[in-house]
Design a protein around this motif. Structure first.
Motif, PDB file in Angstrom:
ATOM      1  N   GLY A 126      25.701  46.938  46.596  1.00  0.00           N
ATOM      2  CA  GLY A 126      25.088  47.304  45.320  1.00  0.00           C
ATOM      3  C   GLY A 126      26.004  47.937  44.304  1.00  0.00           C
ATOM      4  N   MET A 127      27.320  47.993  44.574  1.00  0.00           N
ATOM      5  CA  MET A 127      28.226  48.596  43.605  1.00  0.00           C
ATOM      6  C   MET A 127      28.858  47.521  42.721  1.00  0.00           C
ATOM      7  N   ASP A 128      29.287  47.920  41.529  1.00  0.00           N
ATOM      8  CA  ASP A 128      29.933  46.973  40.613  1.00  0.00           C
ATOM      9  C   ASP A 128      31.265  47.530  40.131  1.00  0.00           C
ATOM     10  N   ALA A 129      32.000  48.138  41.057  1.00  0.00           N
ATOM     11  CA  ALA A 129      33.257  48.809  40.721  1.00  0.00           C
ATOM     12  C   ALA A 129      34.373  47.806  40.424  1.00  0.00           C
ATOM     13  N   VAL A 130      35.163  48.122  39.408  1.00  0.00           N
ATOM     14  CA  VAL A 130      36.342  47.326  39.053  1.00  0.00           C
ATOM     15  C   VAL A 130      37.540  48.267  38.976  1.00  0.00           C
ATOM     16  N   LYS A 131      38.585  47.965  39.737  1.00  0.00           N
ATOM     17  CA  LYS A 131      39.785  48.797  39.739  1.00  0.00           C
ATOM     18  C   LYS A 131      40.953  47.986  39.206  1.00  0.00           C
ATOM     19  N   GLU A 132      41.572  48.505  38.165  1.00  0.00           N
ATOM     20  CA  GLU A 132      42.757  47.878  37.577  1.00  0.00           C
ATOM     21  C   GLU A 132      43.870  48.917  37.564  1.00  0.00           C
ATOM     22  N   LEU A 198      36.703  31.746  42.327  1.00  0.00           N
ATOM     23  CA  LEU A 198      37.050  30.358  42.042  1.00  0.00           C
ATOM     24  C   LEU A 198      36.814  30.003  40.582  1.00  0.00           C
ATOM     25  N   TYR A 199      35.724  30.498  40.034  1.00  0.00           N
ATOM     26  CA  TYR A 199      35.368  30.165  38.649  1.00  0.00           C
ATOM     27  C   TYR A 199      36.011  31.099  37.631  1.00  0.00           C
ATOM     28  N   GLY A 200      36.685  32.128  38.108  1.00  0.00           N
ATOM     29  CA  GLY A 200      37.438  32.986  37.200  1.00  0.00           C
ATOM     30  C   GLY A 200      36.591  33.844  36.302  1.00  0.00           C
ATOM     31  N   GLY A 201      35.465  34.305  36.802  1.00  0.00           N
ATOM     32  CA  GLY A 201      34.572  35.059  35.936  1.00  0.00           C
ATOM     33  C   GLY A 201      34.221  36.437  36.446  1.00  0.00           C
ATOM     34  N   THR A 202      33.012  36.860  36.098  1.00  0.00           N
ATOM     35  CA  THR A 202      32.462  38.148  36.480  1.00  0.00           C
ATOM     36  C   THR A 202      31.104  37.885  37.124  1.00  0.00           C
ATOM     37  N   TYR A 203      30.393  38.958  37.452  1.00  0.00           N
ATOM     38  CA  TYR A 203      29.051  38.763  38.001  1.00  0.00           C
ATOM     39  C   TYR A 203      28.157  38.008  37.027  1.00  0.00           C
ATOM     40  N   GLY A 204      28.476  38.128  35.729  1.00  0.00           N
ATOM     41  CA  GLY A 204      27.703  37.381  34.729  1.00  0.00           C
ATOM     42  C   GLY A 204      27.757  35.885  34.962  1.00  0.00           C
ATOM     43  N   GLU A 205      28.849  35.409  35.593  1.00  0.00           N
ATOM     44  CA  GLU A 205      29.010  33.977  35.858  1.00  0.00           C
ATOM     45  C   GLU A 205      27.911  33.466  36.785  1.00  0.00           C
ATOM     46  N   ILE A 206      27.541  34.264  37.771  1.00  0.00           N
ATOM     47  CA  ILE A 206      26.530  33.793  38.725  1.00  0.00           C
ATOM     48  C   ILE A 206      25.134  34.353  38.424  1.00  0.00           C
ATOM     49  N   HIS A 207      25.001  35.140  37.335  1.00  0.00           N
ATOM     50  CA  HIS A 207      23.671  35.542  36.886  1.00  0.00           C
ATOM     51  C   HIS A 207      22.944  34.376  36.234  1.00  0.00           C
ATOM     52  N   LYS A 208      23.711  33.467  35.649  1.00  0.00           N
ATOM     53  CA  LYS A 208      23.107  32.356  34.902  1.00  0.00           C
ATOM     54  C   LYS A 208      23.013  31.113  35.767  1.00  0.00           C
ATOM     55  N   PRO A 255      33.779  41.179  41.774  1.00  0.00           N
ATOM     56  CA  PRO A 255      34.000  41.496  43.184  1.00  0.00           C
ATOM     57  C   PRO A 255      35.483  41.733  43.446  1.00  0.00           C
ATOM     58  N   SER A 256      35.766  42.419  44.529  1.00  0.00           N
ATOM     59  CA  SER A 256      37.153  42.774  44.835  1.00  0.00           C
ATOM     60  C   SER A 256      38.041  41.543  45.006  1.00  0.00           C
ATOM     61  N   MET A 257      37.480  40.474  45.531  1.00  0.00           N
ATOM     62  CA  MET A 257      38.281  39.271  45.736  1.00  0.00           C
ATOM     63  C   MET A 257      38.750  38.691  44.402  1.00  0.00           C
ATOM     64  N   ARG A 258      37.891  38.726  43.398  1.00  0.00           N
ATOM     65  CA  ARG A 258      38.279  38.248  42.068  1.00  0.00           C
ATOM     66  C   ARG A 258      39.401  39.118  41.494  1.00  0.00           C
ATOM     67  N   GLN A 259      39.308  40.423  41.741  1.00  0.00           N
ATOM     68  CA  GLN A 259      40.352  41.322  41.263  1.00  0.00           C
ATOM     69  C   GLN A 259      41.688  41.020  41.943  1.00  0.00           C
ATOM     70  N   ASP A 260      41.640  40.627  43.211  1.00  0.00           N
ATOM     71  CA  ASP A 260      42.860  40.232  43.914  1.00  0.00           C
ATOM     72  C   ASP A 260      43.457  38.976  43.301  1.00  0.00           C
ATOM     73  N   VAL A 261      42.622  38.006  43.004  1.00  0.00           N
ATOM     74  CA  VAL A 261      43.099  36.748  42.414  1.00  0.00           C
ATOM     75  C   VAL A 261      43.751  37.012  41.063  1.00  0.00           C
ATOM     76  N   GLU A 262      43.112  37.855  40.252  1.00  0.00           N
ATOM     77  CA  GLU A 262      43.675  38.178  38.933  1.00  0.00           C
ATOM     78  C   GLU A 262      45.030  38.858  39.056  1.00  0.00           C
TER      79      GLU A 262
END
Length: 304
Positions: A126-132, A198-208, A255-262
């Motif tokens: 349930g968390m939406d943390a982003v670490k940069e 894979l799609y290079g987005g945020t949670y908003g990508e899979i909300h729609k 998600p953390s995996m997307r942050q790793d890819v970036e």
């Protein structure tokens, strides 16, 4: 059973978020972040920030220390072996261990290293943390769900841990069948973490509604099929539960995996699609969606 001394290893998104909360609410000297001396020096020089606030962590060098009541592992799976070495002085006969790691393997690994009797099963959700870099931002802290692998009713240590976490501002719930809960969270990670990466987005990508959301659900349904073979028996109701949780997350979160890819770091692909493919082969179950995800992200990582 009282929890007075706590150590944490791993200052990724969850480590910073939960660690900062405990640091602020526990008595001075009772909560410490464990790391090697070089890393500690870097942390102290650069600082670590949570929602714009500099964290006032107290550090413990990993080559010394004494056993604590609670040890928290908040690293990525590919850093678990190093974390186990770092925490060897923190683990004693009566230490409880929890892991916020993704997947369905870390509790077994920690049990083999320190004793299965010390490990409390745990899922972070349930968390939406982003670490940069050294800065974390989040809107929803989410919660920890804890329990024995399977139990009829909460044990003394589960009740103690539940009370401790909630009293220090870390929302915690108890689950009687944590092995099933871990599989359920694994299903979520297989869908969300991989598809958003894979799609290079945020949670908003899979909300729609659209191709990414459908791929996410299809990847999750492959886990449902495997769970039946493993005797866990996830259902569509579990999938719908997580869809409800996802709807509450910030559309700007990742998600953390997307942050790793970036950041062009190696991701937890092996822990997610890799595990699905391994189990699919074991049980003779086709997993074409996870195969596609595995192949496409592998190609992305080859370009780092």
């Amino acid at each position: 059973m009282e929890i007075r001394k706590v150590s944490l290893v791993g200052l990724g998104a969850l480590g910073v978020m939960f660690g900062n909360q405990l640091q602020k609410t526990m008595e001075k000297g009772s909560f410490k972040v464990v790391a090697d001396r070089e890393r500690i020096k870097r942390y102290e020089e650069q600082g670590i920030y949570s929602n714009g606030e500099r964290c006032s962590f107290e550090f413990q060098a990993d080559d010394e220390g004494t056993p604590v009541d609670l040890a928290i592992f908040a690293v990525k799976y590919n850093g678990l072996s190093d974390a186990i070495r770092s925490m060897k002085h923190q683990i004693g006969e009566n230490t409880m261990i929890i892991s916020t790691l993704n997947g369905i393997k870390s509790e077994e690994v920690l049990g083999e290293a320190f004793g299965h009797d010390k490990v409390v099963y745990c899922v972070a959700q349930g968390m939406d943390a982003v670490k940069e870099g050294n800065s974390l931002t989040y809107k929803n802290m989410g919660m920890l769900v804890i329990g024995e692998k399977k139990m009829e009713e909460p044990t003394e240590r589960i009740l103690a841990l539940h009370g401790f976490l909630n009293s220090h501002g870390v929302k915690c719930e108890i689950e009687n069948d944590m092995y099933r809960k871990m599989w359920s969270k694994f299903m979520l990670n297989v869908g969300v973490n991989q598809v958003v990466s894979l799609y290079g987005g945020t949670y908003g990508e899979i909300h729609k509604e659209g191709p990414s959301r459908e791929m996410m659900k299809s990847a999750m349904r492959e886990v449902i099929a495997l769970s039946e073979k493993e005797g866990v028996n996830l259902t569509e109701a579990d999938l719908e539960y997580w869809m409800g949780i996802l709807a509450t997350l910030s559309p700007d979160g990742k998600p953390s995996m997307r942050q790793d890819v970036e950041a062009r770091r190696m991701s937890e692909l092996e822990l997610f699609a890799g595990t699905v493919l391994e189990l699919g082969k074991k049980h003779g179950v086709d997993t074409p969606v996870n195969r596609e995800i595995f192949d496409r992200i592998t190609e992305m990582e080859k370009g780092y």
